[in-house]
Scaffold this active site. Structure first.
Site, PDB file in Angstrom:
ATOM      1  N   CYS A   1     -11.285  14.506   3.863  1.00 43.58           N
ATOM      2  CA  CYS A   1     -12.184  13.493   4.412  1.00 43.58           C
ATOM      3  C   CYS A   1     -12.118  13.531   5.941  1.00 43.58           C
ATOM      4  O   CYS A   1     -11.033  13.444   6.523  1.00 43.58           O
ATOM      5  CB  CYS A   1     -11.796  12.099   3.913  1.00 43.58           C
ATOM      6  SG  CYS A   1     -11.758  11.980   2.110  1.00 43.58           S
TER       7      CYS A   1
ATOM      8  N   CYS B   1     -10.428  10.578   8.069  1.00 37.81           N
ATOM      9  CA  CYS B   1      -9.093  10.086   7.693  1.00 37.81           C
ATOM     10  C   CYS B   1      -7.981  10.872   8.383  1.00 37.81           C
ATOM     11  O   CYS B   1      -7.967  12.099   8.369  1.00 37.81           O
ATOM     12  CB  CYS B   1      -8.924  10.174   6.179  1.00 37.81           C
ATOM     13  SG  CYS B   1      -7.307   9.623   5.608  1.00 37.81           S
TER      14      CYS B   1
ATOM     15  N   CYS C   1      -2.178  15.249   2.252  1.00 38.50           N
ATOM     16  CA  CYS C   1      -3.271  15.122   1.281  1.00 38.50           C
ATOM     17  C   CYS C   1      -4.007  16.446   1.198  1.00 38.50           C
ATOM     18  O   CYS C   1      -4.145  17.157   2.189  1.00 38.50           O
ATOM     19  CB  CYS C   1      -4.243  14.018   1.719  1.00 38.50           C
ATOM     20  SG  CYS C   1      -5.458  13.586   0.451  1.00 38.50           S
TER      21      CYS C   1
ATOM     22  N   CYS D   1      -6.055   1.404   6.942  1.00 40.50           N
ATOM     23  CA  CYS D   1      -6.635   2.471   6.104  1.00 40.50           C
ATOM     24  C   CYS D   1      -6.967   3.693   6.943  1.00 40.50           C
ATOM     25  O   CYS D   1      -7.622   3.599   7.962  1.00 40.50           O
ATOM     26  CB  CYS D   1      -7.954   2.035   5.483  1.00 40.50           C
ATOM     27  SG  CYS D   1      -7.848   0.763   4.276  1.00 40.50           S
TER      28      CYS D   1
ATOM     29  N   SER E   1      -6.723   3.938  -6.080  1.00 41.56           N
ATOM     30  CA  SER E   1      -7.926   4.278  -5.324  1.00 41.56           C
ATOM     31  C   SER E   1      -8.091   5.794  -5.280  1.00 41.56           C
ATOM     32  O   SER E   1      -7.159   6.521  -4.965  1.00 41.56           O
ATOM     33  CB  SER E   1      -7.789   3.726  -3.900  1.00 41.56           C
ATOM     34  OG  SER E   1      -8.890   4.107  -3.114  1.00 41.56           O
TER      35      SER E   1
ATOM     36  N   SER F   1     -13.490   5.551  -3.450  1.00 42.08           N
ATOM     37  CA  SER F   1     -13.893   5.632  -2.035  1.00 42.08           C
ATOM     38  C   SER F   1     -15.209   6.377  -1.968  1.00 42.08           C
ATOM     39  O   SER F   1     -15.233   7.599  -2.000  1.00 42.08           O
ATOM     40  CB  SER F   1     -12.810   6.361  -1.236  1.00 42.08           C
ATOM     41  OG  SER F   1     -11.584   5.678  -1.374  1.00 42.08           O
ATOM     42  N   LEU F   2     -16.286   5.629  -1.916  1.00 39.06           N
ATOM     43  CA  LEU F   2     -17.608   6.259  -2.057  1.00 39.06           C
ATOM     44  C   LEU F   2     -18.180   6.669  -0.697  1.00 39.06           C
ATOM     45  O   LEU F   2     -18.518   7.831  -0.489  1.00 39.06           O
ATOM     46  CB  LEU F   2     -18.546   5.291  -2.790  1.00 39.06           C
ATOM     47  CG  LEU F   2     -19.841   5.905  -3.302  1.00 39.06           C
ATOM     48  CD1 LEU F   2     -19.590   6.979  -4.339  1.00 39.06           C
ATOM     49  CD2 LEU F   2     -20.755   4.816  -3.885  1.00 39.06           C
TER      50      LEU F   2
ATOM     51  N   CYS G   1       0.871  -1.164   0.000  1.00 36.05           N
ATOM     52  CA  CYS G   1       0.000   0.000   0.000  1.00 36.05           C
ATOM     53  C   CYS G   1       0.914   1.221   0.000  1.00 36.05           C
ATOM     54  O   CYS G   1       1.675   1.445   0.936  1.00 36.05           O
ATOM     55  CB  CYS G   1      -0.888  -0.031   1.248  1.00 36.05           C
ATOM     56  SG  CYS G   1      -1.915   1.422   1.438  1.00 36.05           S
TER      57      CYS G   1
HETATM   58  N1  SAH Z   1      -7.189   9.278  -1.551  1.00 33.51           N
HETATM   59  C1  SAH Z   1      -7.431   7.939  -2.003  1.00 33.51           C
HETATM   60  C2  SAH Z   1      -6.483   6.907  -1.441  1.00 33.51           C
HETATM   61  C3  SAH Z   1      -6.138   6.944   0.045  1.00 33.51           C
HETATM   62  S1  SAH Z   1      -7.336   6.455   1.238  1.00 33.51           S
HETATM   63  C4  SAH Z   1      -8.847   7.556  -1.725  1.00 33.51           C
HETATM   64  O1  SAH Z   1      -9.546   8.289  -1.069  1.00 33.51           O
HETATM   65  O2  SAH Z   1      -9.281   6.522  -2.228  1.00 33.51           O
HETATM   66  C5  SAH Z   1      -7.461   4.726   1.208  1.00 33.51           C
HETATM   67  C6  SAH Z   1      -8.827   4.217   1.692  1.00 33.51           C
HETATM   68  O3  SAH Z   1      -8.952   4.304   3.134  1.00 33.51           O
HETATM   69  C7  SAH Z   1      -9.989   5.040   1.137  1.00 33.51           C
HETATM   70  O4  SAH Z   1     -10.986   4.171   0.686  1.00 33.51           O
HETATM   71  C8  SAH Z   1     -10.451   5.819   2.354  1.00 33.51           C
HETATM   72  O5  SAH Z   1     -11.764   6.249   2.228  1.00 33.51           O
HETATM   73  C9  SAH Z   1     -10.229   4.829   3.463  1.00 33.51           C
HETATM   74  N2  SAH Z   1     -10.169   5.416   4.803  1.00 33.51           N
HETATM   75  C10 SAH Z   1      -9.747   6.646   5.160  1.00 33.51           C
HETATM   76  N3  SAH Z   1      -9.804   6.791   6.498  1.00 33.51           N
HETATM   77  C11 SAH Z   1     -10.273   5.625   6.997  1.00 33.51           C
HETATM   78  C12 SAH Z   1     -10.503   5.142   8.326  1.00 33.51           C
HETATM   79  N4  SAH Z   1     -10.277   5.900   9.388  1.00 33.51           N
HETATM   80  N5  SAH Z   1     -10.948   3.881   8.453  1.00 33.51           N
HETATM   81  C13 SAH Z   1     -11.139   3.078   7.380  1.00 33.51           C
HETATM   82  N6  SAH Z   1     -10.923   3.484   6.110  1.00 33.51           N
HETATM   83  C14 SAH Z   1     -10.491   4.726   5.920  1.00 33.51           C
END
Ligand code: SAH
Length: 346
Positions: A118, A121, A114, A339, A197, A220-221, A107
Site C-alpha cells: 500500500c 502506509c 508487511c 494507522c 482488518s 481496508s477498501l 492495536c
Molecule cells: N494489513 C491490514 C492491517 C494493517 S493497516 C489492513 O490493511 O487492513 C491498518 C489500517 O490503517 C488499514 O485500514 C490501512 O489501510 C490504514 N492505513 C495505512 N496507512 C495509513 C495512513 N498513512 N493513514 C491512515 N490510515 C492508514
C-alpha cells in the site's frame, strides 16, 4: 553439542500433558505448566513455584520460553501508548494502546513488516521479515492489558489487528492467538470485541467464513474502483474488487456479520461523487459500516487528506443509502502510533 531447544509455547495443552506422561510424570503436571505459561505469563521456568526443582530442570533441558520484551514505551499527549516490542530473535514490531471514554483498545501486529505494498502506509516500506508466532501475538495483548490496568485503571476491552502486517497472510497463527485470547484458560475475552482488518485477500476471507470465526471483519477498501485501488494498493491487480466482493458476499451469507470498511479520502484520488457512488454500489449488498479514517501523512506529501467538503459529501451520500458512516480522528499521531505510521522509527 548443544541441541536446539523447542519453544515450549508451540505445544498445545495435550502435547504438554503427553510430554510429562512420556517422562514418567503425571499428565496433570502439563496442566500446571500450561497455566504458568499462558494464564500467569511466566517468563522463566524458575518462576513456576509449585513445580519441583527437578521438573523445572527437566523443562530447562528441553525447552525455552520465547517471550517478547517491551523495549521502549512512548506515551502520547492523548493517552495513547506505543510499544516497541522486541522478539526473541531481536526483530522489532510495534503495538499500540488506544484509550477512549468507555474502552481501551489494543492495536496489535501480526507480521514483522508487511508483504503488501500500500503506497500510503509506512509499514509497507519495511520488508516482510517473518510471520509472528501465536504466542508473540498473544504477548502483545497481555502487555497492553497490563499497561491499561496500570495507566488507565481498567482492563483491556477491545483488540484490533491493525498494527503491522496483513493478518490474513498469517492466518493460522492469528487464529491460534485469538483462540488463546478468547479461551477461558487464556484471557477469556469475547471474540465480538476483536476485529481482524485485512487489505482484502479473497481466498482467506472465504476460509474465515468456512471456519465460522466469531470475531469481526474490517476491510481496508479506500476505493471501489479497480483502476484507482490498484494505483494506491498495487496488490489489487492480483486480487481485484470483483473477487473481493464475491468473497465478502460469501462471508456475509455464512456469518450474517456486518462488514466494516476502512476508508481514507484523499485529495485528487478518491474525492469525487463518482467515487462515493462506486463505494455505495460495492457495499450495499450487506449491512455495512464505513469508517472514514483520517490520513496520517508518512512523508513526502504525495498523499493529502481531502478537505472537509469531500468528507461531508461522503457522509451525506452514504447516509442517504442507510449505510452507517463514522468519521474517525487519529490517535497518537505525535508519537507515530496512528494507522499506517508504524515503521520502527526508533
Ligand atoms: N494489513 C491490514 C492491517 C494493517 S493497516 C489492513 O490493511 O487492513 C491498518 C489500517 O490503517 C488499514 O485500514 C490501512 O489501510 C490504514 N492505513 C495505512 N496507512 C495509513 C495512513 N498513512 N493513514 C491512515 N490510515 C492508514
Amino acid at each position: 553439542m548443544e541441541i536446539k531447544k523447542k519453544d515450549i509455547r508451540a505445544l498445545s495443552k495435550e502435547q504438554l500433558r503427553d510430554f510429562f506422561v512420556n517422562e514418567g510424570d503425571k499428565a496433570f503436571r502439563g496442566n500446571q505448566v500450561y497455566e504458568w505459561l499462558w494464564s500467569k505469563g511466566a517468563h522463566d521456568f524458575e518462576d513456576m513455584t509449585n513445580i519441583s526443582k527437578e521438573t523445572r530442570q527437566k523443562l530447562q533441558d528441553h525447552f525455552v520460553i520465547n517471550h517478547i520484551k517491551v523495549d521502549q514505551m512512548q506515551k502520547s499527549a492523548d493517552g495513547t501508548i506505543k510499544n516497541a516490542v522486541r522478539l526473541h530473535d531481536g526483530l522489532i514490531v510495534e503495538s499500540v494502546l488506544i484509550p477512549a471514554k468507555n474502552r481501551t483498545t489494543a492495536c496489535v501486529s501480526s507480521q514483522v513488516g508487511c508483504s503488501l505494498d500500500c503506497r500510503f502506509c509506512a509499514t509497507a516500506r519495511l520488508k516482510r521479515m517473518r510471520n509472528l508466532n501465536p504466542d508473540e501475538i498473544y504477548d502483545q495483548v497481555v502487555a497492553i492489558d497490563k499497561e491499561s490496568r496500570l495507566y488507565h485503571d481498567r482492563p483491556l476491552s477491545n483488540i484490533v489487528f491493525m498494527g503491522m502486517g496483513e493478518p490474513l497472510m498469517n492466518y493460522n497463527n492469528v487464529l491460534k492467538a485469538i483462540d488463546k485470547i478468547t479461551a477461558p484458560d487464556g484471557l477469556a475475552m469475547s471474540p465480538k470485541r476483536i476485529v481482524v482488518s485485512t487489505s482484502g485477500v479473497p481466498k482467506m476471507i472465504k476460509k474465515m467464513a468456512d471456519d465460522e470465526v466469531k470475531f469481526k471483519l474490517a476491510v481496508s477498501l479506500h476505493s471501489a474502483i479497480d483502476e484507482i485501488r490498484t494505483s494506491i494498493m498495487p496488490f489489487n491487480a492480483t486480487f481485484p474488487l470483483k473477487d473481493l466482493r464475491e468473497a465478502l458476499e460469501y462471508w456475509y451469507a455464512k456469518t450474517k456479520n456486518r462488514i466494516t470498511y476502512e476508508y481514507v479520502v484523499w485529495d485528487g484520488i478518491n474525492d469525487t461523487k463518482k467515487d462515493v457512488e462506486a463505494l455505495i454500489q460495492f457495499c450495499k449488498f450487506a449491512p455495512s459500516k464505513v469508517n472514514l479514517i483520517e490520513y496520517n501523512p508518512i512523508d513526502d506529501g504525495e498523499f493529502q487528506q481531502a478537505n472537509s467538503k469531500a468528507i461531508d459529501m461522503y457522509v451525506k451520500m452514504l447516509e442517504a443509502e442507510n449505510i452507517t458512516v463514522t468519521v474517525r480522528r487519529s490517535r497518537g499521531k505525535d508519537i507515530d502510533a496512528a494507522c499506517g505510521q508504524l515503521a520502527n522509527k526508533t
